[in-house]
Design an enzyme around this catalytic site. Structure first.
Site, short mmCIF file in Angstrom:
data_model
loop_
_atom_site.label_atom_id
_atom_site.label_comp_id
_atom_site.label_asym_id
_atom_site.label_seq_id
_atom_site.Cartn_x
_atom_site.Cartn_y
_atom_site.Cartn_z
N LYS A 105 3.54 -3.12 2.16
CA LYS A 105 2.33 -2.42 1.74
C LYS A 105 1.99 -2.58 0.26
CE LYS A 105 0.94 -1.42 4.85
NZ LYS A 105 0.59 -2.41 5.91
N SER A 106 2.47 -3.67 -0.32
CA SER A 106 2.22 -3.91 -1.75
C SER A 106 1.08 -4.90 -1.99
CB SER A 106 3.49 -4.45 -2.41
OG SER A 106 4.57 -3.63 -2.14
N ARG A 137 -7.20 -1.02 4.88
CA ARG A 137 -7.61 0.37 5.07
C ARG A 137 -8.51 0.82 3.92
NH1 ARG A 137 -5.52 5.12 3.22
NH2 ARG A 137 -4.29 3.80 1.83
N HIS A 161 9.76 -9.58 3.24
CA HIS A 161 9.92 -8.28 2.58
C HIS A 161 11.40 -8.02 2.26
CE1 HIS A 161 5.81 -7.05 3.32
NE2 HIS A 161 5.94 -6.96 4.61
N TRP A 216 -2.81 -10.06 1.13
CA TRP A 216 -3.85 -10.52 0.19
C TRP A 216 -3.36 -11.77 -0.56
CZ3 TRP A 216 -5.74 -7.06 -4.48
CH2 TRP A 216 -6.93 -7.61 -5.00
N TYR A 233 -0.33 -5.59 -7.94
CA TYR A 233 -1.56 -5.28 -7.18
C TYR A 233 -2.54 -4.52 -8.07
CZ TYR A 233 -4.41 -3.18 -3.42
OH TYR A 233 -5.44 -2.78 -2.60
N ARG A 249 3.36 -2.83 -6.50
CA ARG A 249 2.22 -1.90 -6.50
C ARG A 249 2.73 -0.50 -6.79
NH1 ARG A 249 -1.40 -0.75 -0.99
NH2 ARG A 249 -3.22 0.12 -2.07
N GLY A 298 -7.72 -0.42 0.29
CA GLY A 298 -7.68 -1.51 -0.70
C GLY A 298 -7.98 -1.02 -2.10
N SER A 334 -0.18 4.10 1.98
CA SER A 334 -0.54 2.96 2.81
C SER A 334 0.45 2.83 3.97
CB SER A 334 -0.54 1.69 1.94
OG SER A 334 -0.81 0.56 2.72
S1 PPS Z 1 2.24 -5.51 4.92
O1 PPS Z 1 1.91 -5.05 6.29
O2 PPS Z 1 3.45 -4.84 4.43
O3 PPS Z 1 2.34 -6.96 4.82
O4 PPS Z 1 1.04 -4.98 4.03
P1 PPS Z 1 0.52 -5.59 2.66
O5 PPS Z 1 -0.37 -6.72 2.97
O6 PPS Z 1 1.67 -5.87 1.74
O7 PPS Z 1 -0.30 -4.39 2.04
C1 PPS Z 1 -1.40 -3.82 2.69
C2 PPS Z 1 -2.28 -3.19 1.63
O8 PPS Z 1 -2.94 -4.23 0.89
C3 PPS Z 1 -4.34 -4.00 0.92
N1 PPS Z 1 -5.09 -5.27 0.91
C4 PPS Z 1 -6.06 -5.54 0.02
N2 PPS Z 1 -6.53 -4.84 -1.03
C5 PPS Z 1 -7.55 -5.38 -1.73
N3 PPS Z 1 -8.12 -6.58 -1.45
C6 PPS Z 1 -7.66 -7.31 -0.41
N4 PPS Z 1 -8.22 -8.49 -0.13
C7 PPS Z 1 -6.58 -6.79 0.37
N5 PPS Z 1 -5.90 -7.24 1.46
C8 PPS Z 1 -5.00 -6.30 1.76
C9 PPS Z 1 -4.55 -3.26 2.23
O9 PPS Z 1 -5.81 -2.65 2.27
C10 PPS Z 1 -3.37 -2.30 2.24
O10 PPS Z 1 -3.54 -1.20 1.34
P2 PPS Z 1 -4.18 0.19 1.76
O11 PPS Z 1 -3.96 1.08 0.58
O12 PPS Z 1 -3.48 0.68 2.99
O13 PPS Z 1 -5.63 -0.07 2.00
#
Ligand code: PPS
Length: 313
Positions: free
Chosen positions: A43-44, A275, A98, A48, A183, A120, A277, A128
């Protein structure tokens, strides 16, 4: 501690798609080569980052990211299917993980593997993670944020303690094959420049300009750093394509990246990987008591890191 995990040497892993023999093999015999590993605590912002790396590899061409699921483009090392895909692959590999540092094979430290680690604000990671894992069958449902909060601070969540994960990986931060990204820095606003405005306006209502990604956050500077690290060069129009297609909104709409095609036995229909971001969403969910309890543990566990390393401090 919950028994609804796969355990490996005291570390909890999601209870579907993982087994301890494979994690043991990664640790003892999975030899790293001239690979690229995108790493983070869950969730870091790892998804992305993987999307950006894929777009850099293709110089902004979207064919790959829009036709191949993200877990096939960059297989998840410790997941059963990811492991088998990677172990049989020749040549330099792109992979995602991870895992904490101590569960990698020792060849990681002598190979030419490039490691990109994204971190993050752990409060945002906690929120998250709560919303994500609760909508999956990958761990026992905590039932409330308060319960998940307790589990998180004890490290009784997938991949264990955030505090240990970051301390382990940050020990590599001076190594030349290690790129450290945050992040929260990605999300810092730059003055709006017409070239960087990404298609649809989406007002997420928070004050960081995040989530919707209509403004160009400081993603450009970070993409430049990643290119330099990977030895890639982009033309300005290629950079603009990468900015556009790695934006929150574009990724939310890309079913190859937004987890909407994960197996139905793993997740409920309303699972949303993308969710909010945003940075600072934890303030919408922590009570004052939770915030204080978090700070207390944070101060104890994070003692000794240099001032200024973490932008949320
Ligand atoms: S995982 O399942 O552990 O691999 O999740 P991970 O991708 O590390 O983290 C998910 C969070 O990253 C946010 N996210 C983004 N934020 C901004 N821009 C982009 N393009 C983007 N892509 C993924 C995602 O919304 C999750 O954070 P939260 O706070 O839940 O929205």
């Amino acid at each position: 501690m919950s028994s609804d995990y796969v355990w490996f040497e005291g570390m909890p892993f999601p209870c579907m798609g993982f087994n301890k023999e494979i994690i043991g093999k990664i640790r003892h015999s999975f030899v790293m080569r001239e690979d690229t590993v995108v790493l983070s605590y869950p969730k870091s912002g790892m998804t992305w980052l993987v999307e950006i790396v894929c777009l850099i590899q293709k110089k902004g061409d979207t064919k790959w990211i829009q036709s191949v699921p993200i877990w096939d483009r960059s297989p998840w090392l410790e997941n059963e299917s990811g492991y088998f895909e990677l172990v049989n692959k020749e040549g330099p590999r792109l992979m995602t993980s991870h895992l904490p540092i101590h569960l990698f094979h020792k060849s990681l430290f002598s190979s030419k593997t490039k490691i990109i680690y994204i971190f993050r604000n752990p409060r945002d990671i906690l929120v998250s993670g709560y919303f994500f894992w609760s909508k999956t069958n990958l761990m026992k449902n905590p039932g409330s944020l308060e319960t998940y909060f307790e589990w998180f601070l004890k490290g009784n969540v997938p991949y264990g303690s955030w505090f240990e994960h970051i301390r382990g990986w940050l020990s590599m931060r001076e190594e030349k094959n290690f790129l450290l990204l945050c992040y929260d820095d990605f999300k810092k606003l730059l003055p709006i420049h017409p070239l960087f405005v990404v298609h649809v306006y989406h007002d997420d209502g928070d004050d960081d300009g995040g989530g919707g990604g209509d403004h160009d956050d400081d993603t450009r500077g970070t993409i430049e750093k990643i290119c330099e690290f990977l030895g890639k060069k982009l033309e300005p129009d290629e950079m603009n394509l990468i900015l556009k297609y790695s934006s929150f909104q574009a990724m939310k709409e890309n079913k190859m990246s937004n987890f909407s095609i994960v197996r139905k036995d793993i997740a409920t229909n309303d699972l949303q990987l993308l969710r909010e971001g945003a940075t600072g969403d934890w303030k919408n969910h922590f009570t004052v008591a939770l915030a204080e309890a978090f700070d207390k543990v944070y101060q104890e566990k994070m003692a000794g890191f240099p001032i200024g390393l973490f932008p949320w401090e």
